[in-house]
Design a protein around this motif. Structure first.
Motif, PDB file in Angstrom:
ATOM      1  N   GLY A 115      10.097   4.626  -8.727  1.00  0.00           N
ATOM      2  CA  GLY A 115      11.488   5.057  -8.812  1.00  0.00           C
ATOM      3  C   GLY A 115      11.629   6.550  -8.572  1.00  0.00           C
ATOM      4  N   GLY A 116      12.732   7.091  -9.043  1.00  0.00           N
ATOM      5  CA  GLY A 116      13.017   8.494  -8.798  1.00  0.00           C
ATOM      6  C   GLY A 116      12.623   9.400  -9.946  1.00  0.00           C
ATOM      7  N   LEU A 117      13.068  10.630  -9.853  1.00  0.00           N
ATOM      8  CA  LEU A 117      12.877  11.610 -10.911  1.00  0.00           C
ATOM      9  C   LEU A 117      14.130  11.647 -11.780  1.00  0.00           C
ATOM     10  CD1 LEU A 117      11.341  14.616  -8.928  1.00  0.00           C
ATOM     11  CD2 LEU A 117      10.138  12.778 -10.123  1.00  0.00           C
ATOM     12  N   LEU A 118      13.933  11.777 -13.070  1.00  0.00           N
ATOM     13  CA  LEU A 118      15.008  11.987 -14.026  1.00  0.00           C
ATOM     14  C   LEU A 118      14.887  13.440 -14.466  1.00  0.00           C
ATOM     15  CD1 LEU A 118      17.338  10.586 -15.522  1.00  0.00           C
ATOM     16  CD2 LEU A 118      15.714  10.022 -17.335  1.00  0.00           C
ATOM     17  N   ILE A 119      15.817  14.256 -14.017  1.00  0.00           N
ATOM     18  CA  ILE A 119      15.697  15.708 -14.119  1.00  0.00           C
ATOM     19  C   ILE A 119      16.736  16.274 -15.077  1.00  0.00           C
ATOM     20  CG2 ILE A 119      16.024  17.851 -12.809  1.00  0.00           C
ATOM     21  CD1 ILE A 119      14.863  16.343 -10.389  1.00  0.00           C
ATOM     22  N   VAL A 120      16.301  17.157 -15.957  1.00  0.00           N
ATOM     23  CA  VAL A 120      17.230  17.876 -16.828  1.00  0.00           C
ATOM     24  C   VAL A 120      17.652  19.138 -16.077  1.00  0.00           C
ATOM     25  CG1 VAL A 120      17.567  18.992 -19.059  1.00  0.00           C
ATOM     26  CG2 VAL A 120      16.130  16.950 -18.893  1.00  0.00           C
ATOM     27  N   GLY A 121      18.757  19.006 -15.380  1.00  0.00           N
ATOM     28  CA  GLY A 121      19.258  20.046 -14.501  1.00  0.00           C
ATOM     29  C   GLY A 121      20.050  19.363 -13.403  1.00  0.00           C
ATOM     30  N   GLU A 122      20.539  20.145 -12.457  1.00  0.00           N
ATOM     31  CA  GLU A 122      21.372  19.596 -11.389  1.00  0.00           C
ATOM     32  C   GLU A 122      20.752  19.902 -10.041  1.00  0.00           C
ATOM     33  OE1 GLU A 122      26.135  19.417 -10.208  1.00  0.00           O
ATOM     34  OE2 GLU A 122      25.443  20.561 -11.944  1.00  0.00           O
ATOM     35  N   THR A 140      13.028   2.487  -0.457  1.00  0.00           N
ATOM     36  CA  THR A 140      13.241   3.341  -1.625  1.00  0.00           C
ATOM     37  C   THR A 140      11.929   3.535  -2.375  1.00  0.00           C
ATOM     38  OG1 THR A 140      15.547   2.667  -1.864  1.00  0.00           O
ATOM     39  CG2 THR A 140      14.472   3.546  -3.825  1.00  0.00           C
ATOM     40  N   MET A 141      11.190   2.458  -2.582  1.00  0.00           N
ATOM     41  CA  MET A 141       9.917   2.556  -3.298  1.00  0.00           C
ATOM     42  C   MET A 141       8.869   3.333  -2.515  1.00  0.00           C
ATOM     43  SD  MET A 141       9.463  -1.160  -5.159  1.00  0.00           S
ATOM     44  CE  MET A 141       9.856  -2.173  -3.731  1.00  0.00           C
ATOM     45  N   ALA A 142       8.874   3.197  -1.196  1.00  0.00           N
ATOM     46  CA  ALA A 142       7.856   3.857  -0.374  1.00  0.00           C
ATOM     47  C   ALA A 142       8.175   5.322  -0.097  1.00  0.00           C
ATOM     48  CB  ALA A 142       7.697   3.108   0.954  1.00  0.00           C
ATOM     49  N   SER A 143       9.385   5.771  -0.423  1.00  0.00           N
ATOM     50  CA  SER A 143       9.761   7.158  -0.154  1.00  0.00           C
ATOM     51  C   SER A 143       9.220   8.085  -1.236  1.00  0.00           C
ATOM     52  CB  SER A 143      11.281   7.295  -0.042  1.00  0.00           C
ATOM     53  OG  SER A 143      11.897   7.017  -1.285  1.00  0.00           O
ATOM     54  N   GLY A 200       0.816  -1.213   0.000  1.00  0.00           N
ATOM     55  CA  GLY A 200       0.000   0.000   0.000  1.00  0.00           C
ATOM     56  C   GLY A 200       0.845   1.256   0.000  1.00  0.00           C
ATOM     57  N   ARG A 201       1.906   1.258   0.820  1.00  0.00           N
ATOM     58  CA  ARG A 201       2.796   2.422   0.850  1.00  0.00           C
ATOM     59  C   ARG A 201       3.447   2.655  -0.511  1.00  0.00           C
ATOM     60  NH1 ARG A 201       7.367   2.837   4.568  1.00  0.00           N
ATOM     61  NH2 ARG A 201       7.770   0.625   4.251  1.00  0.00           N
ATOM     62  N   ILE A 202       3.934   1.573  -1.111  1.00  0.00           N
ATOM     63  CA  ILE A 202       4.628   1.681  -2.395  1.00  0.00           C
ATOM     64  C   ILE A 202       3.687   2.165  -3.489  1.00  0.00           C
ATOM     65  CG2 ILE A 202       5.748   0.322  -4.197  1.00  0.00           C
ATOM     66  CD1 ILE A 202       6.818  -1.460  -1.817  1.00  0.00           C
ATOM     67  N   ALA A 203       2.493   1.591  -3.540  1.00  0.00           N
ATOM     68  CA  ALA A 203       1.537   1.968  -4.583  1.00  0.00           C
ATOM     69  C   ALA A 203       1.123   3.429  -4.466  1.00  0.00           C
ATOM     70  CB  ALA A 203       0.310   1.061  -4.528  1.00  0.00           C
ATOM     71  N   ALA A 204       0.951   3.903  -3.238  1.00  0.00           N
ATOM     72  CA  ALA A 204       0.582   5.308  -3.038  1.00  0.00           C
ATOM     73  C   ALA A 204       1.727   6.232  -3.437  1.00  0.00           C
ATOM     74  CB  ALA A 204       0.191   5.544  -1.587  1.00  0.00           C
ATOM     75  N   ALA A 205       2.950   5.912  -3.012  1.00  0.00           N
ATOM     76  CA  ALA A 205       4.102   6.737  -3.388  1.00  0.00           C
ATOM     77  C   ALA A 205       4.271   6.771  -4.897  1.00  0.00           C
ATOM     78  CB  ALA A 205       5.362   6.198  -2.721  1.00  0.00           C
ATOM     79  N   ASN A 206       4.011   5.655  -5.551  1.00  0.00           N
ATOM     80  CA  ASN A 206       4.127   5.587  -7.003  1.00  0.00           C
ATOM     81  C   ASN A 206       3.073   6.447  -7.691  1.00  0.00           C
ATOM     82  OD1 ASN A 206       5.310   4.046  -9.428  1.00  0.00           O
ATOM     83  ND2 ASN A 206       3.103   3.729  -9.665  1.00  0.00           N
ATOM     84  N   ALA A 207       1.862   6.438  -7.187  1.00  0.00           N
ATOM     85  CA  ALA A 207       0.799   7.260  -7.780  1.00  0.00           C
ATOM     86  C   ALA A 207       1.081   8.749  -7.588  1.00  0.00           C
ATOM     87  CB  ALA A 207      -0.555   6.887  -7.174  1.00  0.00           C
ATOM     88  N   LEU A 208       1.561   9.112  -6.415  1.00  0.00           N
ATOM     89  CA  LEU A 208       1.891  10.513  -6.144  1.00  0.00           C
ATOM     90  C   LEU A 208       3.075  10.990  -6.977  1.00  0.00           C
ATOM     91  CD1 LEU A 208       1.521  10.210  -2.290  1.00  0.00           C
ATOM     92  CD2 LEU A 208       0.101  11.686  -3.719  1.00  0.00           C
ATOM     93  N   LEU A 209       3.932  10.062  -7.359  1.00  0.00           N
ATOM     94  CA  LEU A 209       5.124  10.393  -8.131  1.00  0.00           C
ATOM     95  C   LEU A 209       4.810  11.150  -9.410  1.00  0.00           C
ATOM     96  CD1 LEU A 209       8.105  10.129  -9.012  1.00  0.00           C
ATOM     97  CD2 LEU A 209       7.655   7.734  -9.592  1.00  0.00           C
ATOM     98  N   ASP A 210       3.741  10.801 -10.087  1.00  0.00           N
ATOM     99  CA  ASP A 210       3.403  11.476 -11.343  1.00  0.00           C
ATOM    100  C   ASP A 210       3.202  12.975 -11.146  1.00  0.00           C
ATOM    101  OD1 ASP A 210       3.527   9.206 -12.903  1.00  0.00           O
ATOM    102  OD2 ASP A 210       1.396   8.753 -12.733  1.00  0.00           O
ATOM    103  N   VAL A 211       2.593  13.353 -10.032  1.00  0.00           N
ATOM    104  CA  VAL A 211       2.384  14.776  -9.745  1.00  0.00           C
ATOM    105  C   VAL A 211       3.723  15.459  -9.469  1.00  0.00           C
ATOM    106  CG1 VAL A 211       1.354  16.427  -8.129  1.00  0.00           C
ATOM    107  CG2 VAL A 211       0.022  14.458  -8.938  1.00  0.00           C
TER     108      VAL A 211
END
Length: 325
Positions: free
Chosen positions: A297-304, A198-201, A77-88
């Motif tokens: 997973g994480g964010l892939l960011i164009v920048g530093e 890592t997934m739940a963060s 449940g924690r992982i699925a919620a973190a994953n859904a919030l990730l898109d925002v």
């Protein structure tokens, strides 16, 4: 005897996504909608849809759900919620409300397990400051859980996958290897606490820092792997990327698990999808790790971003969409 939730699903997590090439064929011809308020739609396969509701406010709408990626219901449940919030977060937004999406084999698995799944999702959403306002459930042969999430952002501060520009570094905010470790967990029952945490963060702090730094191009790294999501961003932006494989961080035991063969079919399909646009001097196992189907997973960011590894750079469009060195 403890219930192993991963044994009730044919796959696990974001590795269950419809393959990217197949999905693009399914939705071909459905984009191109013209609406003055629709800032981001289906055309470039971005992380969410974005609608303007005023000069200073854009609404981000997204949904994500999947089959069990771990056996523990609360952690799933924690992982699925973190994953859904990730898109925002990947679009530079702030989540403001979520609703649960549930499929449950009610004649097979006890409802007490579902309560634990929902509790895990509730706790992560609460941590994100995002109330859970209800949801929808169905009786389903396979357990599935996720959320539909609504977020807000300033229209001129959106991070999009079509805004990468040459000359900028490429930063990754979470290590790779989640896919191979989840696949090993499903096969053996071995638990990898570092992968679970890592997934739940949340990616909230990274998203806030990126927006504050003026980043305008980013995406998440989930089911299509780092290579797949990078490929989509390069294609949408009309540029190329040079990836430094030695700079990409991995979770403990990820490389060993890949070497032992715990590579999902989704990961292999990711690599085959990007291969026509790929120029690589590394071996096949390295490419499979870079294409590993991540979950939350994480964010892939164009920048530093301070504290996050730079894993490559954006260059002018060349013969290859992605060069891996």
């Amino acid at each position: 005897m403890a219930v192993r939730l991963t044994q009730y699903a044919h796959g696990g997590g974001c590795a269950c996504k419809i393959p990217p090439g197949e999905l693009e064929a399914v939705v071909a011809g459905l984009g191109g909608q013209r609406n003055a308020d629709l800032l981001v739609g289906l055309d470039d396969g971005d992380d969410g849809a974005v609608v303007s509701i005023g000069p200073d406010t854009a609404v981000i709408s997204t949904a994500d759900f999947f089959t069990p990626v771990v056996d523990d219901p609360y952690d799933w449940g924690r992982i699925a919620a973190a994953n859904a919030l990730l898109d925002v977060y990947a679009m530079g937004g702030r989540p403001i409300v979520a609703i649960n999406l549930v499929g449950w084999p009610r004649d097979v698995l006890p409802s007490e397990l579902l309560t634990e799944v929902l509790r895990g999702g509730f706790d992560v959403a609460t941590l994100a400051g995002c109330p859970v306002g209800g949801g929808h459930s169905i009786d389903d042969p396979e357990p599935k859980y996720g959320m539909a999430v609504t977020g807000v952002a300033a229209p001129d501060q959106l991070m999009r996958n079509d805004s990468a520009r040459a000359g900028l570094p490429l930063t990754l905010t979470k290590p790779l290897g989640l896919g191979v470790l989840n696949n090993r967990h499903k096969a053996t029952g071995e638990v990898f606490p570092q992968a679970v945490e890592t997934m739940a963060s949340l990616n909230a702090d990274a998203a806030t820092a990126a927006v504050a730094a003026g980043v305008r191009a980013a995406t998440d790294v989930t089911g299509f792997g780092l290579l797949g999501h990078l490929y989509k961003m390069m294609r949408a932006s009309g540029v190329s990327a040079v990836l430094d494989s030695a700079a990409v961080p991995y979770l403990d035991a990820a490389r060993a698990s890949a070497a032992e063969g715990y590579i999902s079919g989704g990961t292999r399909r990711n690599l085959e999808w990007v291969r026509p646009g790929l120029d690589a001097t590394v071996d096949e196992t390295e490419l499979l790790l870079l294409a590993d189907a991540q979950t939350s997973g994480g964010l892939l960011i164009v920048g530093e971003l301070p504290g996050a590894p730079v894993v490559g750079e954006i260059v002018a469009r060349g013969a290859a969409m992605i060069s891996v060195r």
